[in-house]
Scaffold this motif. Structure first.
Motif, PDB file in Angstrom:
ATOM      1  N   LYS A  39     -23.052  -0.434  25.863  1.00 34.56           N
ATOM      2  CA  LYS A  39     -22.626  -2.099  26.007  1.00 34.56           C
ATOM      3  C   LYS A  39     -23.803  -2.892  26.514  1.00 34.56           C
ATOM      4  O   LYS A  39     -23.741  -4.167  25.867  1.00 34.56           O
ATOM      5  CB  LYS A  39     -21.272  -2.337  26.657  1.00 34.56           C
ATOM      6  CG  LYS A  39     -20.138  -1.646  25.922  1.00 34.56           C
ATOM      7  CD  LYS A  39     -18.591  -2.412  26.207  1.00 34.56           C
ATOM      8  CE  LYS A  39     -18.311  -1.944  27.702  1.00 34.56           C
ATOM      9  NZ  LYS A  39     -17.117  -2.343  28.033  1.00 34.56           N
ATOM     10  N   TRP A  40     -24.400  -2.369  27.573  1.00 34.21           N
ATOM     11  CA  TRP A  40     -25.149  -3.322  28.151  1.00 34.21           C
ATOM     12  C   TRP A  40     -26.268  -3.629  27.249  1.00 34.21           C
ATOM     13  O   TRP A  40     -27.034  -4.775  27.146  1.00 34.21           O
ATOM     14  CB  TRP A  40     -25.793  -2.675  29.372  1.00 34.21           C
ATOM     15  CG  TRP A  40     -26.669  -3.453  30.205  1.00 34.21           C
ATOM     16  CD1 TRP A  40     -27.966  -3.268  30.293  1.00 34.21           C
ATOM     17  CD2 TRP A  40     -26.366  -4.647  30.739  1.00 34.21           C
ATOM     18  NE1 TRP A  40     -28.698  -4.229  30.953  1.00 34.21           N
ATOM     19  CE2 TRP A  40     -27.799  -5.263  31.058  1.00 34.21           C
ATOM     20  CE3 TRP A  40     -25.576  -5.691  31.006  1.00 34.21           C
ATOM     21  CZ2 TRP A  40     -28.162  -6.374  32.154  1.00 34.21           C
ATOM     22  CZ3 TRP A  40     -25.665  -6.861  31.480  1.00 34.21           C
ATOM     23  CH2 TRP A  40     -26.947  -7.193  32.014  1.00 34.21           C
ATOM     24  N   LYS A  41     -26.803  -2.425  26.592  1.00 37.83           N
ATOM     25  CA  LYS A  41     -28.071  -2.467  25.746  1.00 37.83           C
ATOM     26  C   LYS A  41     -27.666  -3.387  24.572  1.00 37.83           C
ATOM     27  O   LYS A  41     -28.650  -4.107  24.135  1.00 37.83           O
ATOM     28  CB  LYS A  41     -28.501  -1.277  25.396  1.00 37.83           C
ATOM     29  CG  LYS A  41     -29.140  -0.357  26.658  1.00 37.83           C
ATOM     30  CD  LYS A  41     -30.368  -1.108  27.121  1.00 37.83           C
ATOM     31  CE  LYS A  41     -31.168  -0.374  28.167  1.00 37.83           C
ATOM     32  NZ  LYS A  41     -32.339  -1.197  28.641  1.00 37.83           N
ATOM     33  N   ALA A  42     -26.545  -3.322  23.951  1.00 34.09           N
ATOM     34  CA  ALA A  42     -26.373  -3.953  22.590  1.00 34.09           C
ATOM     35  C   ALA A  42     -25.878  -5.275  22.626  1.00 34.09           C
ATOM     36  O   ALA A  42     -25.915  -6.232  22.027  1.00 34.09           O
ATOM     37  CB  ALA A  42     -25.283  -3.037  22.014  1.00 34.09           C
ATOM     38  N   PHE A  43     -25.175  -5.444  23.945  1.00 34.69           N
ATOM     39  CA  PHE A  43     -24.333  -6.852  23.962  1.00 34.69           C
ATOM     40  C   PHE A  43     -24.782  -7.667  25.483  1.00 34.69           C
ATOM     41  O   PHE A  43     -23.978  -8.556  25.644  1.00 34.69           O
ATOM     42  CB  PHE A  43     -22.892  -6.742  24.207  1.00 34.69           C
ATOM     43  CG  PHE A  43     -22.391  -5.817  22.939  1.00 34.69           C
ATOM     44  CD1 PHE A  43     -22.160  -6.668  21.759  1.00 34.69           C
ATOM     45  CD2 PHE A  43     -21.966  -4.579  22.711  1.00 34.69           C
ATOM     46  CE1 PHE A  43     -21.679  -6.154  20.396  1.00 34.69           C
ATOM     47  CE2 PHE A  43     -21.657  -3.957  21.804  1.00 34.69           C
ATOM     48  CZ  PHE A  43     -21.465  -4.377  20.487  1.00 34.69           C
ATOM     49  N   SER A 101     -30.616  -1.129  22.009  1.00 35.20           N
ATOM     50  CA  SER A 101     -31.292  -2.154  21.892  1.00 35.20           C
ATOM     51  C   SER A 101     -31.832  -2.709  20.414  1.00 35.20           C
ATOM     52  O   SER A 101     -31.935  -3.682  20.027  1.00 35.20           O
ATOM     53  CB  SER A 101     -32.802  -1.804  22.608  1.00 35.20           C
ATOM     54  OG  SER A 101     -32.381  -1.730  23.941  1.00 35.20           O
ATOM     55  N   ASN A 102     -31.737  -1.629  19.644  1.00 33.44           N
ATOM     56  CA  ASN A 102     -32.289  -1.890  18.126  1.00 33.44           C
ATOM     57  C   ASN A 102     -31.003  -2.646  17.338  1.00 33.44           C
ATOM     58  O   ASN A 102     -31.298  -3.282  16.432  1.00 33.44           O
ATOM     59  CB  ASN A 102     -32.403  -0.529  17.551  1.00 33.44           C
ATOM     60  CG  ASN A 102     -33.593   0.160  17.738  1.00 33.44           C
ATOM     61  OD1 ASN A 102     -34.420  -0.613  18.319  1.00 33.44           O
ATOM     62  ND2 ASN A 102     -33.872   1.417  17.577  1.00 33.44           N
ATOM     63  N   LEU A 103     -29.866  -2.460  17.928  1.00 33.94           N
ATOM     64  CA  LEU A 103     -28.695  -3.013  17.393  1.00 33.94           C
ATOM     65  C   LEU A 103     -27.941  -4.436  17.998  1.00 33.94           C
ATOM     66  O   LEU A 103     -26.999  -4.931  17.656  1.00 33.94           O
ATOM     67  CB  LEU A 103     -27.524  -1.859  16.953  1.00 33.94           C
ATOM     68  CG  LEU A 103     -27.831  -0.846  16.067  1.00 33.94           C
ATOM     69  CD1 LEU A 103     -26.767   0.208  16.065  1.00 33.94           C
ATOM     70  CD2 LEU A 103     -28.293  -1.415  14.839  1.00 33.94           C
ATOM     71  N   PHE A 104     -28.848  -4.784  18.935  1.00 37.68           N
ATOM     72  CA  PHE A 104     -28.526  -5.944  19.745  1.00 37.68           C
ATOM     73  C   PHE A 104     -28.291  -6.966  18.807  1.00 37.68           C
ATOM     74  O   PHE A 104     -28.885  -7.262  17.913  1.00 37.68           O
ATOM     75  CB  PHE A 104     -29.543  -6.119  21.012  1.00 37.68           C
ATOM     76  CG  PHE A 104     -29.196  -7.592  21.748  1.00 37.68           C
ATOM     77  CD1 PHE A 104     -28.263  -7.558  22.732  1.00 37.68           C
ATOM     78  CD2 PHE A 104     -30.077  -8.698  21.475  1.00 37.68           C
ATOM     79  CE1 PHE A 104     -28.119  -8.529  23.212  1.00 37.68           C
ATOM     80  CE2 PHE A 104     -29.903  -9.946  22.177  1.00 37.68           C
ATOM     81  CZ  PHE A 104     -28.706  -9.883  22.974  1.00 37.68           C
ATOM     82  N   GLY A 105     -27.233  -7.690  18.941  1.00 33.24           N
ATOM     83  CA  GLY A 105     -26.905  -8.864  18.133  1.00 33.24           C
ATOM     84  C   GLY A 105     -26.552  -8.848  16.759  1.00 33.24           C
ATOM     85  O   GLY A 105     -26.444  -9.503  15.809  1.00 33.24           O
ATOM     86  N   LYS A 106     -26.381  -7.125  16.143  1.00 35.77           N
ATOM     87  CA  LYS A 106     -26.263  -7.234  14.788  1.00 35.77           C
ATOM     88  C   LYS A 106     -24.794  -7.018  14.464  1.00 35.77           C
ATOM     89  O   LYS A 106     -23.864  -6.784  15.474  1.00 35.77           O
ATOM     90  CB  LYS A 106     -26.833  -5.680  14.496  1.00 35.77           C
ATOM     91  CG  LYS A 106     -28.254  -5.790  14.776  1.00 35.77           C
ATOM     92  CD  LYS A 106     -29.083  -6.780  13.911  1.00 35.77           C
ATOM     93  CE  LYS A 106     -30.476  -6.550  14.242  1.00 35.77           C
ATOM     94  NZ  LYS A 106     -31.324  -7.525  13.433  1.00 35.77           N
ATOM     95  N   SER A 107     -24.324  -7.349  13.292  1.00 37.19           N
ATOM     96  CA  SER A 107     -23.077  -7.161  13.052  1.00 37.19           C
ATOM     97  C   SER A 107     -22.308  -5.830  12.787  1.00 37.19           C
ATOM     98  O   SER A 107     -23.067  -5.020  13.048  1.00 37.19           O
ATOM     99  CB  SER A 107     -22.831  -7.913  11.424  1.00 37.19           C
ATOM    100  OG  SER A 107     -23.528  -7.129  10.539  1.00 37.19           O
ATOM    101  N   ILE A 108     -20.981  -5.865  12.756  1.00 33.71           N
ATOM    102  CA  ILE A 108     -20.589  -4.427  12.597  1.00 33.71           C
ATOM    103  C   ILE A 108     -21.009  -3.675  11.515  1.00 33.71           C
ATOM    104  O   ILE A 108     -21.175  -2.517  11.416  1.00 33.71           O
ATOM    105  CB  ILE A 108     -19.034  -4.598  12.651  1.00 33.71           C
ATOM    106  CG1 ILE A 108     -18.137  -3.345  12.790  1.00 33.71           C
ATOM    107  CG2 ILE A 108     -18.335  -5.443  11.394  1.00 33.71           C
ATOM    108  CD1 ILE A 108     -18.377  -2.482  13.932  1.00 33.71           C
ATOM    109  N   LYS A 109     -21.135  -4.367  10.177  1.00 35.39           N
ATOM    110  CA  LYS A 109     -21.533  -3.635   9.256  1.00 35.39           C
ATOM    111  C   LYS A 109     -22.949  -3.068   9.250  1.00 35.39           C
ATOM    112  O   LYS A 109     -23.347  -2.042   8.780  1.00 35.39           O
ATOM    113  CB  LYS A 109     -21.498  -4.788   7.916  1.00 35.39           C
ATOM    114  CG  LYS A 109     -20.307  -5.187   7.492  1.00 35.39           C
ATOM    115  CD  LYS A 109     -19.151  -4.098   7.083  1.00 35.39           C
ATOM    116  CE  LYS A 109     -17.934  -4.779   6.537  1.00 35.39           C
ATOM    117  NZ  LYS A 109     -17.231  -3.432   6.071  1.00 35.39           N
ATOM    118  N   VAL A 110     -23.761  -3.663  10.003  1.00 34.30           N
ATOM    119  CA  VAL A 110     -25.090  -3.268  10.357  1.00 34.30           C
ATOM    120  C   VAL A 110     -25.142  -1.945  11.242  1.00 34.30           C
ATOM    121  O   VAL A 110     -25.912  -0.931  11.049  1.00 34.30           O
ATOM    122  CB  VAL A 110     -25.891  -4.492  10.730  1.00 34.30           C
ATOM    123  CG1 VAL A 110     -27.306  -3.698  11.357  1.00 34.30           C
ATOM    124  CG2 VAL A 110     -26.393  -5.504   9.687  1.00 34.30           C
TER     125      VAL A 110
END
Length: 290
Positions: free
Chosen positions: A77-81, A114-123
């Motif tokens: 969660k910290w890395k992605a959000f 980190s790669n999925l930071f800010g990405k939508s659930i579909k991504v």
């Protein structure tokens, strides 16, 4: 040498990611600082090679475990959000899927988050499927460091086991691969365990972290991504059928793992007599998972 500069002092010395004995010799010399130099030192060494610690005379070792589920979720969660708080509930399942797939490996959690930071659930859902099919290259390169440090025959043994005989008991693997490596298997398995590339379970079965297993299969695939018959190992049914339908007599395949049950349609696609023409085949492993 560094210990001459620190003579008589209290020292905490951390050596990270050591992979060769000569690195220890160059930096700290022998492991007898206190007795000869009067230095009071706490020396912490991190390495992927258990035998290196043993040969250097390290008395106390600690194996770092994967994160438990709660800690893994927090790191992800910290890395992605960029938060440890609750996130949108729509992400709950994909977060759990990533933690399960990575088995709590911090490196993988950090890279994926980190790669999925800010990405939508579909991504997220699409990326997870992609990572499961073909490993993320950043994770792959870091994990491959331990593989690259192996001798050539040890590399071959590692790939044979990850691709075809994972989960078997150690003695079974020694028997299966004896025709390829004679009586060297006990030593090779010990090396792979010491290098932290595989583990031996309490019931003596050989196991791998899922990401290590995926790395091994990807290394094998990359050796001949298009011409399947030039691969040494086959474990996917569609690949086995293709090789048997082509020209099995010229195949370079040495190990095949065929898992049952298979569908009637798949079974009728297999030219069973073609196995007789596979001149280089050394081990045919048929497993019934019914």
């Amino acid at each position: 040498m560094i210990k001459n500069k620190l003579r008589g002092k209290k020292v905490l010395l951390v050596l990270d990611d050591v992979d060769e004995h000569k690195q220890l010799q160059a930096i700290v010399g022998n492991s007898d600082w206190e007795s000869k130099s009067g230095t009071r030192v706490v020396l912490i060494i991190t390495t992927r090679d258990k035998q290196l610690l043993t040969s250097y005379g390290v008395k106390i070792t600690h194996e770092v475990k994967e994160l438990d589920t709660d800690d893994a979720i927090q790191l992800l969660k910290w890395k992605a959000f960029k938060t440890y708080d609750e996130v949108d509930q729509s992400y709950k399942q994909v977060l759990n899927d990533v933690v399960t797939w990575t088995s709590g490996l911090p490196l993988a959690l950090e890279v994926i988050g980190s790669n999925l930071f800010g990405k939508s659930i579909k991504v997220w859902e699409s990326a997870i499927k992609q990572y499961q099919r073909i490993p993320n290259q950043e994770i792959f390169k870091i994990l491959k460091v331990s593989f690259d440090a192996l001798e050539e025959e040890e590399k071959s043994v590692f790939l044979d086991i990850t691709c075809c005989v994972k989960g078997h008991k150690r003695t079974e693997i020694e028997d299966i691969l004896h025709s390829l490596y004679d009586n060297c298997m006990k030593y090779h398995i010990e090396v792979l365990v010491d290098k932290s590339l595989m583990q031996i379970s309490d019931n003596d079965r050989v196991t791998f972290h899922d990401l290590i297993e995926n790395m091994g299969k990807e290394i094998d695939r990359q050796k001949s991504p298009k011409e399947i018959g030039k691969r040494r190992r086959l474990w996917l049914l569609e690949d086995i059928i293709q090789v048997l339908e082509d020209n099995p007599g010229t195949s370079e395949v040495k190990i095949i793992r065929l898992d049952f049950p298979i569908s009637d349609k798949q079974e009728t696609s297999i030219e069973w007599n073609a196995f007789n023409d596979m001149e280089n085949l050394k081990a045919l492993i048929i497993r019934n998972d019914i």
